[in-house]
Design a protein around this motif. Sequence first.
Motif, PDB file in Angstrom:
ATOM      1  N   ARG A 177       2.776  -3.916  -9.318  1.00  0.00           N
ATOM      2  CA  ARG A 177       1.576  -3.404  -8.647  1.00  0.00           C
ATOM      3  C   ARG A 177       0.338  -3.580  -9.525  1.00  0.00           C
ATOM      4  N   ASP A 178      -0.747  -4.055  -8.925  1.00  0.00           N
ATOM      5  CA  ASP A 178      -2.047  -4.241  -9.590  1.00  0.00           C
ATOM      6  C   ASP A 178      -2.018  -5.297 -10.695  1.00  0.00           C
ATOM      7  N   LYS A 179      -1.025  -6.143 -10.727  1.00  0.00           N
ATOM      8  CA  LYS A 179      -0.980  -7.160 -11.778  1.00  0.00           C
ATOM      9  C   LYS A 179      -0.986  -8.569 -11.200  1.00  0.00           C
ATOM     10  N   SER A 181      -3.352 -11.249  -8.432  1.00  0.00           N
ATOM     11  CA  SER A 181      -4.686 -11.322  -7.835  1.00  0.00           C
ATOM     12  C   SER A 181      -4.607 -10.963  -6.345  1.00  0.00           C
ATOM     13  N   SER A 197       5.805  -3.763  -3.803  1.00  0.00           N
ATOM     14  CA  SER A 197       4.865  -3.662  -4.912  1.00  0.00           C
ATOM     15  C   SER A 197       5.353  -2.528  -5.801  1.00  0.00           C
ATOM     16  N   ASP A 199       5.864  -0.158  -9.334  1.00  0.00           N
ATOM     17  CA  ASP A 199       5.140   0.415 -10.469  1.00  0.00           C
ATOM     18  C   ASP A 199       5.788  -0.010 -11.770  1.00  0.00           C
ATOM     19  N   ARG A 312      -1.587  -6.593 -21.049  1.00  0.00           N
ATOM     20  CA  ARG A 312      -2.354  -7.119 -19.922  1.00  0.00           C
ATOM     21  C   ARG A 312      -3.229  -8.299 -20.364  1.00  0.00           C
ATOM     22  N   GLU A 401     -11.142 -12.814  -9.103  1.00  0.00           N
ATOM     23  CA  GLU A 401     -11.479 -11.612  -9.883  1.00  0.00           C
ATOM     24  C   GLU A 401     -11.728 -11.975 -11.352  1.00  0.00           C
TER      25      GLU A 401
END
Length: 440
Positions: A177-179, A181, A197, A199, A312, A401
């Motif tokens: 999740r959130d990793k 684009s 998705s 965590d 990250r 992004e």
Amino acid sequence: MNPSARFSCFAGCDEHYALDEVVYRCRRCGALLDVTHDLDALRARSAAAWIDLFDRRWMRTAWPYGSGVWGKLEWVYPGIAHDSIVSFAEGGSNLLRADRYGRSIGVEDLWVKQCGNSHTGSFKDLGMTVLVSAVREMVRRGRGVRAVACASTGDTSAALAAYCAAAGVPALVLLPRDKVSVAQLLQPLANGATVLSLDTDFDGCMRVVKQITDDGSIYLANSMNSLRIEGQKTVAIEIVQQLDWSVPDWVVIPGGNLGNIYALGRGFQMMKDLGLIARMPRLCVAQAARANPLYRAFKSGWDRYEPITAQRTAASAIQIGDPVSIDRAIRVLKATDGVVEEASEDELSDAVARADRTGMYNCPHTGVALAAVEKLARAGTIERGQRVVVVSTAHGLKFTEFKRAYHTGALDGATARHDNRPIELPADVDAVRRALDARL
Ligand SMILES: *Cc1c(COP(=O)(O)O)cnc(C)c1O
Ligand SMILES: [Zn+2]
């Protein structure tokens, strides 16, 4: 001539399985598998005759040979029924001469293989056409699977979703999740895949998908599955073909899970074994400094390898701390006098920005590879006059992004030295003239 191929144990056990078996590892020792080809059968056609055949098929219409992958069908999956093949005419991506950028970094003979100019925007299409076609071949031979699944940093999942949608096979993708684009998240959603998705990071998704696919009813599409390697190895063949069947001095490729470096090595080795080329190029894996387990192993003289927790990085598709193909990568690099280089967030984004200023539009992973070329050239490892090919792995448009963060000075870990912003003005000719005078 009757070419054939099968799975064989990477570690050398005398274990072999048919390509339509659901198997990813050696049943005796647990090592990954290679697809091995009957080279004697392939030698029934001379090197010159293979070259002629591959050139006649290149980018033409006759199904399925117009695909860059399936134009090499006998070297990829000999004997597959043409009806089983699921293809978007992948491969055949342009090999561009990076003239102005190359001169600016002292590498005059620099080429970029634009693997991102492909159906789903990354080189993953090359492997996925083979894997999903193999699934259809299994179904044809009476071995059904409920679905095909992968863990992904965003590009494998996009490719899997598209090819499965074309084949009418259910796809299941596990994303951190959130990793990934926004584009990478939307691709499998649009193609109707089941998107989970989670965590966690990629390595966490990988652990889950391995267990989900354990009983064989769901087929695993990660690159530990060697069928993908067979498709991806055609990049090596295309590079040589596009250079009029000559071998570059260096090929530089960004690496995460390290399947693609292995594929590259396999492609060159197969051409050498069959006499199409006389020597191997030197290979370089480029890693993000924040996700660099292979680089660390290289720096230890191949003495020590330890998985790490990847941090990250803007190069999100290679944010992997425990690469599944680590042993494969080390074998290929040792065999090709290869090296590993790393790039910080600042180095990768600066290389992207300068290369973009010469007309390219690079993804951050390609930036890692470009930064590696710059460092190797500065160190003299890449010598003046040598021919260098960079494998660009994805299309820059998937990473909006990243571009926006760079050009607004908001990219983590990076100083924007080549940012460019829109000049906002009223629709007034005088104001526009003044702005132009200030700029030009
Ligand atoms: C998958 C991917 C890589 C890394 O390939 P590996 O085979 O995992 O080493 C590099 N760049 C992009 C854009 C990718 O999607
Ligand atoms: Zn084995």
